[in-house]
Design an enzyme around this catalytic site. Structure first.
Site, PDB file in Angstrom:
ATOM      1  N   TYR A   1      40.288  -3.170 -12.470  1.00  0.00           N
ATOM      2  CA  TYR A   1      41.519  -2.715 -13.148  1.00  0.00           C
ATOM      3  C   TYR A   1      42.690  -3.636 -12.846  1.00  0.00           C
ATOM      4  CZ  TYR A   1      38.606   1.122 -14.345  1.00  0.00           C
ATOM      5  OH  TYR A   1      37.569   1.853 -14.858  1.00  0.00           O
TER       6      TYR A   1
ATOM      7  N   PHE B   1      29.678  -6.814 -17.855  1.00  0.00           N
ATOM      8  CA  PHE B   1      30.931  -7.433 -17.410  1.00  0.00           C
ATOM      9  C   PHE B   1      31.356  -8.616 -18.275  1.00  0.00           C
ATOM     10  CE2 PHE B   1      28.276  -9.015 -13.666  1.00  0.00           C
ATOM     11  CZ  PHE B   1      28.284 -10.354 -14.001  1.00  0.00           C
TER      12      PHE B   1
ATOM     13  N   ARG C   1      18.972  -8.768 -12.378  1.00  0.00           N
ATOM     14  CA  ARG C   1      20.129  -9.650 -12.245  1.00  0.00           C
ATOM     15  C   ARG C   1      20.154 -10.224 -10.840  1.00  0.00           C
ATOM     16  NH1 ARG C   1      25.598  -6.281 -10.844  1.00  0.00           N
ATOM     17  NH2 ARG C   1      26.331  -8.404 -10.642  1.00  0.00           N
ATOM     18  N   ARG C   2      21.121 -11.085 -10.590  1.00  0.00           N
ATOM     19  CA  ARG C   2      21.309 -11.738  -9.281  1.00  0.00           C
ATOM     20  C   ARG C   2      20.084 -12.547  -8.855  1.00  0.00           C
ATOM     21  NH1 ARG C   2      23.855  -6.502  -7.193  1.00  0.00           N
ATOM     22  NH2 ARG C   2      26.077  -6.908  -7.279  1.00  0.00           N
TER      23      ARG C   2
HETATM   24 FE1  HAS Z   1      32.521  -1.686 -15.219  1.00  0.00          FE
HETATM   25  C1  HAS Z   1      29.913  -2.577 -13.124  1.00  0.00           C
HETATM   26  C2  HAS Z   1      31.651   1.599 -14.925  1.00  0.00           C
HETATM   27  C3  HAS Z   1      35.251  -0.786 -17.113  1.00  0.00           C
HETATM   28  C4  HAS Z   1      33.822  -4.849 -14.831  1.00  0.00           C
HETATM   29  N1  HAS Z   1      31.960  -3.398 -14.193  1.00  0.00           N
HETATM   30  C5  HAS Z   1      30.834  -3.551 -13.412  1.00  0.00           C
HETATM   31  C6  HAS Z   1      30.795  -4.899 -12.918  1.00  0.00           C
HETATM   32  C7  HAS Z   1      31.933  -5.529 -13.372  1.00  0.00           C
HETATM   33  C8  HAS Z   1      32.641  -4.579 -14.172  1.00  0.00           C
HETATM   34  C9  HAS Z   1      32.370  -6.953 -13.068  1.00  0.00           C
HETATM   35  O1  HAS Z   1      29.862   3.304 -13.137  1.00  0.00           O
HETATM   36  C10 HAS Z   1      29.681  -5.501 -12.087  1.00  0.00           C
HETATM   37  C11 HAS Z   1      29.920  -5.411 -10.623  1.00  0.00           C
HETATM   38  C12 HAS Z   1      28.804  -6.057  -9.867  1.00  0.00           C
HETATM   39  O2  HAS Z   1      28.791  -7.287  -9.771  1.00  0.00           O
HETATM   40  O3  HAS Z   1      27.914  -5.350  -9.405  1.00  0.00           O
HETATM   41  N2  HAS Z   1      33.269   0.061 -15.931  1.00  0.00           N
HETATM   42  C13 HAS Z   1      32.758   1.289 -15.715  1.00  0.00           C
HETATM   43  C14 HAS Z   1      33.560   2.290 -16.402  1.00  0.00           C
HETATM   44  C15 HAS Z   1      34.580   1.612 -17.025  1.00  0.00           C
HETATM   45  C16 HAS Z   1      34.391   0.228 -16.709  1.00  0.00           C
HETATM   46  C17 HAS Z   1      33.338   3.762 -16.427  1.00  0.00           C
HETATM   47  N3  HAS Z   1      34.196  -2.637 -15.864  1.00  0.00           N
HETATM   48  C18 HAS Z   1      35.195  -2.086 -16.622  1.00  0.00           C
HETATM   49  C19 HAS Z   1      36.222  -3.058 -16.852  1.00  0.00           C
HETATM   50  C20 HAS Z   1      35.832  -4.202 -16.198  1.00  0.00           C
HETATM   51  C21 HAS Z   1      34.553  -3.917 -15.590  1.00  0.00           C
HETATM   52  C22 HAS Z   1      37.481  -2.818 -17.631  1.00  0.00           C
HETATM   53  C23 HAS Z   1      36.484  -5.524 -16.079  1.00  0.00           C
HETATM   54  C24 HAS Z   1      37.673  -5.813 -16.491  1.00  0.00           C
HETATM   55  N4  HAS Z   1      31.036  -0.699 -14.232  1.00  0.00           N
HETATM   56  C25 HAS Z   1      30.900   0.650 -14.214  1.00  0.00           C
HETATM   57  C26 HAS Z   1      29.791   0.999 -13.313  1.00  0.00           C
HETATM   58  C27 HAS Z   1      29.304  -0.185 -12.794  1.00  0.00           C
HETATM   59  C28 HAS Z   1      30.108  -1.239 -13.391  1.00  0.00           C
HETATM   60  C29 HAS Z   1      29.278   2.326 -12.990  1.00  0.00           C
HETATM   61  C30 HAS Z   1      28.186  -0.344 -11.757  1.00  0.00           C
HETATM   62  C31 HAS Z   1      26.903  -0.531 -12.391  1.00  0.00           C
HETATM   63  C32 HAS Z   1      25.813  -0.805 -11.369  1.00  0.00           C
HETATM   64  O4  HAS Z   1      24.897   0.000 -11.287  1.00  0.00           O
HETATM   65  O5  HAS Z   1      25.853  -1.819 -10.657  1.00  0.00           O
HETATM   66  C33 HAS Z   1      35.698   2.243 -17.835  1.00  0.00           C
HETATM   67  O6  HAS Z   1      36.947   1.834 -17.343  1.00  0.00           O
HETATM   68  C34 HAS Z   1      35.597   1.967 -19.296  1.00  0.00           C
HETATM   69  C35 HAS Z   1      36.586   2.775 -20.116  1.00  0.00           C
HETATM   70  C36 HAS Z   1      36.864   2.124 -21.413  1.00  0.00           C
HETATM   71  C37 HAS Z   1      36.814   2.702 -22.618  1.00  0.00           C
HETATM   72  C38 HAS Z   1      37.074   1.871 -23.844  1.00  0.00           C
HETATM   73  C39 HAS Z   1      38.425   2.150 -24.494  1.00  0.00           C
HETATM   74  C40 HAS Z   1      38.615   1.210 -25.627  1.00  0.00           C
HETATM   75  C41 HAS Z   1      39.749   0.527 -25.881  1.00  0.00           C
HETATM   76  C42 HAS Z   1      39.778  -0.426 -27.035  1.00  0.00           C
HETATM   77  C43 HAS Z   1      40.426   0.153 -28.269  1.00  0.00           C
HETATM   78  C44 HAS Z   1      40.228  -0.766 -29.415  1.00  0.00           C
HETATM   79  C45 HAS Z   1      41.099  -0.984 -30.414  1.00  0.00           C
HETATM   80  C46 HAS Z   1      40.765  -1.987 -31.448  1.00  0.00           C
HETATM   81  C47 HAS Z   1      42.397  -0.286 -30.496  1.00  0.00           C
HETATM   82  C48 HAS Z   1      36.504   4.124 -22.790  1.00  0.00           C
HETATM   83  C49 HAS Z   1      40.988   0.717 -25.087  1.00  0.00           C
HETATM   84  C50 HAS Z   1      40.125  -1.331 -32.628  1.00  0.00           C
HETATM   85  C51 HAS Z   1      39.225  -2.247 -33.299  1.00  0.00           C
HETATM   86  C52 HAS Z   1      38.282  -1.948 -34.215  1.00  0.00           C
HETATM   87  C53 HAS Z   1      37.421  -3.022 -34.720  1.00  0.00           C
HETATM   88  C54 HAS Z   1      38.036  -0.581 -34.695  1.00  0.00           C
END
Ligand code: HAS
Length: 550
Positions: A221, A369, A433-434
């Protein structure tokens, strides 16, 4: 335009960020070919060395320096130029972070720290690598204190007033960063450094991993929030409208501060030594941290619609056509947002206790990621680069460079789509991975993973190559904007810092009472971590020796 000292500071931060970007993306290119079994590295270089350099230099270093460049420029723009003390601290911060970065890079390149960016024990790097990491953190703290000091001075001069939205969001991001770093500082200083220099023989592995992830999740974040700052404050300006809701924007940042830290166990769901109760509690809190992202999505759609309708768009989706698609500063960020829809959905899958069993430690996570930090965050930073450097150097973002910028973001999107889709599919099939390439000694099932239309060696290699070419194009654009592009002479040629107006008249004052939010954040952290961590210390198994596997 902001003062010359503040400009210099921001530009030096951008410079180091893009040097890290060049080395990091080159390592990424080598990686896809090694992983495809189509490239043999020379004997002095191995896969884990380049994988570590790729992760550290892109995910940690490029982001950190770029974030500080953006925050420095934005704070100077929204609160006024820095005083001598703020300047001194910010320069010290920059210098210490750079020394830490240089030392870490030397350690990785000389083969003494092939421990990947998560540096999991019992893999052991040279003690100097951990010292380098500590220096990087100390440097960012100095820079953070500089910016926080600037904010405090502004608040003293403007008693009782809410700060500008950009400054408010910066403060939330920096508080999050300072609290998050406590975990990694604790493990590096009290566990890794004594162990790596041989002052103690063993390390408590589970504790070190837990302290790392206490830091590691809010770290993502720390990357995302500066991108969100641009989404909330810059995008509306590019669209010619105000911020949709000042209170909503501030509340979403408060929620990030509260819920992004007590959730690190969702990276450790498959690990022994932590009871299911604590894992489940942190999974619930993880689902809470999704809410501010959904609020952000809502706010962005509202901003688009208001702007499109203002320009004459009618019907259910008529406003969509009225968005400024020819402005690469907007289009880049829009694509970044679009990538975050599957990126965020993937995150929700990862966080789901049972589904995590399937995807953990597979290439799925690598795919995840790359479409979170690798595109929504990185492409937002690219979009910022296109106006921030001209704003700081006084040069022109010429028509030719704008065309190249479109090619650059287009190719980045295609490359990322190909590579990350392949990674997601391969991960679901079971590819780990890794690890460097492994066919599990010719195992038929493992070889079948790579037979798919998208999940094959060629797609990954093509995707990776396109990404590298796109990265080099970006470096060319950056070099032009820094040193070569003509200077802007006419008033209309001078690049502005696009900051949208935000109506604070209905914003509740308590949203800026940081002590409340820090108090609640600390309470949640204690609730989620105090007992399991003390259990890990009191009932620690015999510590682990070390492994140097490369
Ligand atoms: Fe993640 C693993 C859960 C967000 C980065 N994450 C990782 C790792 C990285 C990473 C680097 O629960 C690997 C770490 C490692 O090396 O082991 N992540 C989440 C969850 C979210 C999330 C719940 N991650 C991110 C963000 C990252 C990031 C942001 C980087 C900046 N993640 C995990 C979990 C793991 C994990 C487990 C561990 C897995 C494991 O087993 O090892 C949430 O924050 C996501 C919420 C986001 C949304 C999307 C909202 C959408 C938006 C866009 C709107 C679009 C518009 C455009 C307006 C609900 C805001 C419209 C366009 C049209 C075309 C219609």
């Amino acid at each position: 335009m902001i003062g010359i000292q503040d400009r210099k500071l921001a530009l030096w931060n951008i410079g180091v960020a893009y040097i890290a970007f060049i080395i990091g993306t080159f390592c990424g290119l080598l990686q896809v070919f090694v992983r495809n079994n189509s490239l043999d590295l020379p004997t002095w270089l191995n896969y884990y060395q380049i994988l570590t350099a790729h992760g550290v230099l892109l995910a940690l270093i490029f982001t950190t320096f770029f974030i500080f460049a953006f925050l420095i420029a934005g704070m100077s723009k929204s609160l006024g130029g820095f005083g001598p003390k703020v300047n001194l601290f910010a320069w010290l911060g920059f210098i210490v972070t750079t020394i830490g970065t240089a030392l870490a890079t030397v350690m990785i390149i000389s083969g003494k720290a092939s421990v990947l960016y998560t540096f999991y024990a019992p893999l052991k790097a040279s003690g100097w690598y951990y010292v380098a990491l500590a220096l990087v953190i100390i440097g960012t703290w100095l820079s953070s204190f500089a910016l926080l000091g600037h904010y405090v001075a502004w608040k003293k001069r403007n008693k009782g007033q809410l700060s500008p939205l950009f400054a408010y969001m910066t403060v939330a991001t920096l508080i999050l960063w300072l609290i998050a770093c406590l975990g990694v500082v604790a493990t590096v200083v009290f566990q890794y450094i004594p162990w790596a220099f041989g002052w103690v023989d063993t390390i408590n592995v589970e504790l070190s991993r837990s302290l790392f992830w206490y830091f590691g999740h809010p770290l993502v974040y720390f990357w995302l929030l500066p991108a969100y700052i641009a989404w909330y404050t810059v995008v509306p300006k590019l669209l010619g409208v105000k911020v949709f809701s000042d209170s909503l924007a501030r509340l979403s940042f408060v929620l990030f501060l509260l819920f992004s830290i007590p959730v690190g166990f969702h990276h450790q769901l498959t690990e022994p030594g932590i009871s299911s109760f604590w894992k489940f509690l942190q999974v619930v809190l993880t689902f809470m941290v999704i809410i501010p992202s959904l609020m952000t999505a809502f706010s962005m759609f509202a901003t688009f619609e208001i702007s499109g309708r203002k320009k004459g768009g009618t019907g259910l989706f008529g406003w969509f056509k009225k968005l400024p698609w020819k402005d690469v500063r907007f289009t880049s960020i829009f694509i970044a947002m679009a990538f975050f829809i599957p990126g965020g959905a993937g995150g929700i899958i990862n966080a789901s206790f049972q589904l995590n069993e399937l995807v953990h430690n597979t290439l799925w996570i690598v795919g995840h990621f790359h479409i979170t930090v690798g595109t929504p965050v990185a492409m937002t930073f690219m979009g910022i680069t296109f106006w921030l450097i001209p704003y700081l150097t006084g040069r022109k973002f010429t028509k030719r460079l704008q065309k190249l910028a479109f090619i650059q973001i287009g190719s980045w999107s295609i490359g990322m789509l190909l590579m990350s889709t392949a990674q997601h599919i391969l991960g679901l099939l079971g590819a780990p991975r890794r690890t460097a390439y492994s066919g599990y000694s010719g195992n038929v099932n493992a070889l079948e993973w790579f037979d798919g239309i998208l999940s094959n060696h060629v797609t990954m290699a093509v995707g990776g190559t396109i990404l590298f070419l796109s990265a080099m194009l970006l470096v060319y654009i950056v070099a032009n904007l820094l040193f070569i592009a003509p200077e802007a002479k006419l008033k209309e040629e001078i690049e502005e810092f696009p900051l949208a107006e935000s109506d604070k008249s209905h914003t509740p004052k308590f949203l800026e009472n940081w002590w409340i939010w820090i108090g609640v954040a600390v309470a949640l952290i204690l609730m989620a971590y105090a007992l399991p961590l003390s259990h890990m210390i009191q009932h620690a198994p015999p510590g682990s020796g070390h492994h140097i596997t490369w």
